[in-house]
Design a protein around this motif. Structure first.
Motif, PDB file in Angstrom:
ATOM      1  N   THR A   1      26.044  -2.339  -8.466  1.00  0.00           N
ATOM      2  CA  THR A   1      26.221  -2.874  -7.020  1.00  0.00           C
ATOM      3  C   THR A   1      27.687  -2.474  -6.417  1.00  0.00           C
ATOM      4  OG1 THR A   1      24.587  -4.558  -7.515  1.00  0.00           O
ATOM      5  CG2 THR A   1      26.124  -5.055  -5.552  1.00  0.00           C
ATOM      6  N   HIS A   2      28.605  -2.620  -7.146  1.00  0.00           N
ATOM      7  CA  HIS A   2      29.884  -2.261  -6.971  1.00  0.00           C
ATOM      8  C   HIS A   2      30.477  -1.094  -7.000  1.00  0.00           C
ATOM      9  CE1 HIS A   2      29.883  -6.768  -6.113  1.00  0.00           C
ATOM     10  NE2 HIS A   2      29.737  -6.983  -7.176  1.00  0.00           N
ATOM     11  N   CYS A   3      29.479   0.027  -7.063  1.00  0.00           N
ATOM     12  CA  CYS A   3      30.085   1.232  -7.458  1.00  0.00           C
ATOM     13  C   CYS A   3      30.850   1.710  -6.667  1.00  0.00           C
ATOM     14  CB  CYS A   3      28.571   2.349  -7.459  1.00  0.00           C
ATOM     15  SG  CYS A   3      29.024   4.157  -8.027  1.00  0.00           S
TER      16      CYS A   3
ATOM     17  N   ARG B   1      31.139   2.889  -2.511  1.00  0.00           N
ATOM     18  CA  ARG B   1      32.248   2.144  -1.723  1.00  0.00           C
ATOM     19  C   ARG B   1      32.871   3.171  -1.079  1.00  0.00           C
ATOM     20  NH1 ARG B   1      34.005  -0.616  -5.597  1.00  0.00           N
ATOM     21  NH2 ARG B   1      35.877   0.709  -6.174  1.00  0.00           N
TER      22      ARG B   1
ATOM     23  N   GLN C   1      29.476   3.770   1.714  1.00  0.00           N
ATOM     24  CA  GLN C   1      29.433   2.457   2.623  1.00  0.00           C
ATOM     25  C   GLN C   1      29.378   2.583   4.211  1.00  0.00           C
ATOM     26  OE1 GLN C   1      32.428  -0.285   0.942  1.00  0.00           O
ATOM     27  NE2 GLN C   1      31.480  -1.965   2.258  1.00  0.00           N
TER      28      GLN C   1
ATOM     29  N   GLN D   1      20.080  -8.616   0.101  1.00  0.00           N
ATOM     30  CA  GLN D   1      21.021  -9.129  -1.015  1.00  0.00           C
ATOM     31  C   GLN D   1      20.746 -10.099  -1.914  1.00  0.00           C
ATOM     32  OE1 GLN D   1      25.303  -9.620  -0.298  1.00  0.00           O
ATOM     33  NE2 GLN D   1      25.949  -9.502  -2.283  1.00  0.00           N
TER      34      GLN D   1
ATOM     35  N   TYR E   1      25.468 -12.821 -10.989  1.00  0.00           N
ATOM     36  CA  TYR E   1      25.542 -11.415 -10.499  1.00  0.00           C
ATOM     37  C   TYR E   1      24.761 -11.087  -9.242  1.00  0.00           C
ATOM     38  CZ  TYR E   1      21.130 -11.236 -12.944  1.00  0.00           C
ATOM     39  OH  TYR E   1      19.786 -11.537 -13.241  1.00  0.00           O
TER      40      TYR E   1
ATOM     41  N   TYR F   1      22.636  -8.167  -6.711  1.00  0.00           N
ATOM     42  CA  TYR F   1      22.099  -6.716  -6.383  1.00  0.00           C
ATOM     43  C   TYR F   1      21.413  -6.955  -5.173  1.00  0.00           C
ATOM     44  CZ  TYR F   1      17.861  -9.203  -8.170  1.00  0.00           C
ATOM     45  OH  TYR F   1      16.910 -10.173  -8.525  1.00  0.00           O
TER      46      TYR F   1
END
Length: 317
Positions: free
Chosen positions: A139-141, A145, A149, A159, A244, A246
């Motif tokens: 998710t925070h790749c 980003r 993004q 989300q 967490y 996703y």
């Protein structure tokens, strides 16, 4: 500077599957992964038979613990029913490590901080250089980003915020239970037995809907724990859940840009009905690899948006 034709950021199911397919086609590939495997990952660890088909493996080839469910016990707003199916549960610590080792490509333990495009190549922290860059960092790749993004923003209404825990427990009920919209939760909860005496439990809900009500996922955790205790599924356990996030499948407009790709949770692929993420992640890794190998367009459209067909009619391909 370490050079490679392809660099994959993230060693989870999407990244390791992509790497394996690239290696099979003699394409120089390395993986950058910030954690040391095997790693603990809070996840229901629910997979379909299609996962093994996509991996071109028989179920009996999997060397670690696996529990097979021939039926699922479902509840929708309190209405209960059972469906016959064929699903499996795995422990992510075992499954992900196995996939990563199976890929047999160099893995560098490295946290990506800075990415840039320069003279037709991607530079990562002034340490790594590649022509093709695959974002498989969840998710925070950082690949999403940095490069996606703005051009392909996620739909915040899709989300999911979740709380889960996996622990050793002498469970007496080896069935799999899924509850949808229980106690007015805008989401679902689960009880998934694992091999070697492990149990995974958790809840997930739409973050935007919870915020609109002034609630958090933790507000619903207490009700969930009471349900487990009331059903005698889990008793006298000191719960210690981990959170967490996703995204459910949302049809990102752009998932490839100038030899950069996003896969798995980086592209928000969990199925819209069941939140199934492992299968879609593996499919996306394969599709990204084939696009690189064949020089073709990368698209997420072939990946199913729903799980229910594979639950109710698992014989369909």
């Amino acid at each position: 500077m370490i050079n490679s034709e392809v660099i994959i950021v993230g060693g989870g199911p999407a990244g390791s599957t992509c790497a394996l397919k690239l290696k099979e086609n003699d394409i120089d590939t390395i993986i950058l992964e910030k954690k040391t495997f095997p790693r603990h990952k809070v996840c229901a660890g629910w997979i379909t038979p299609k996962v093994f088909k996509d991996l071109e493996l028989k179920i009996e080839d999997y060397p670690h613990s696996l529990v097979t469910f021939k039926k699922l016990h479902l509840s929708f707003k309190g209405k209960k029913f059972t469906v016959r199916t064929r699903q499996h549960s795995i422990r992510r610590s075992e499954f992900d490590h196995w996939l990563l080792e199976r890929a047999s490509v160099p893995v560098h333990q490295h946290t990506v901080n800075n990415l840039r495009k320069e003279n037709g190549t991607y530079i990562i922290d002034d340490l790594f250089r590649c022509k093709y860059l695959v974002g498989a960092g969840g998710t925070h790749c950082p690949v999403y980003r940095t490069f996606f993004q703005e051009i392909s923003p996620r739909v915040q209404e899709r989300q999911i915020t979740a709380l889960g825990e996996e622990f050793l427990y002498d469970y007496k009920d080896n069935n799999c239970y899924l509850w949808f919209y229980d106690n007015d939760l805008p989401g679902y909860s689960w009880y998934v037995p694992k091999g070697n005496g492990y149990l995974n439990i958790g809840i997930g809900g739409k973050l935007a809907a919870l915020r609109e009500r002034g609630e958090t996922i933790l507000d619903h955790w207490g009700c969930f724990v009471k349900k487990l205790e009331g059903l005698s599924l889990v008793k006298k356990h000191a719960f210690d859940p981990r959170g967490y996030n996703y995204y459910l499948r949302q049809g990102l407009d752009v998932c490839e840009s100038d030899h950069a790709f996003i896969t798995g949770d980086a592209s928000g692929l969990a199925t819209v009905d069941m939140g199934e993420g492992i299968g879609p992640a593996i499919e996306s890794g394969l599709l990204a690899a084939r696009a690189i190998i064949n020089g073709t367009r990368y698209s997420l459209k072939p990946i199913t948006k729903h799980s229910y067909i594979r639950i109710l009619m698992p014989w369909l391909k």
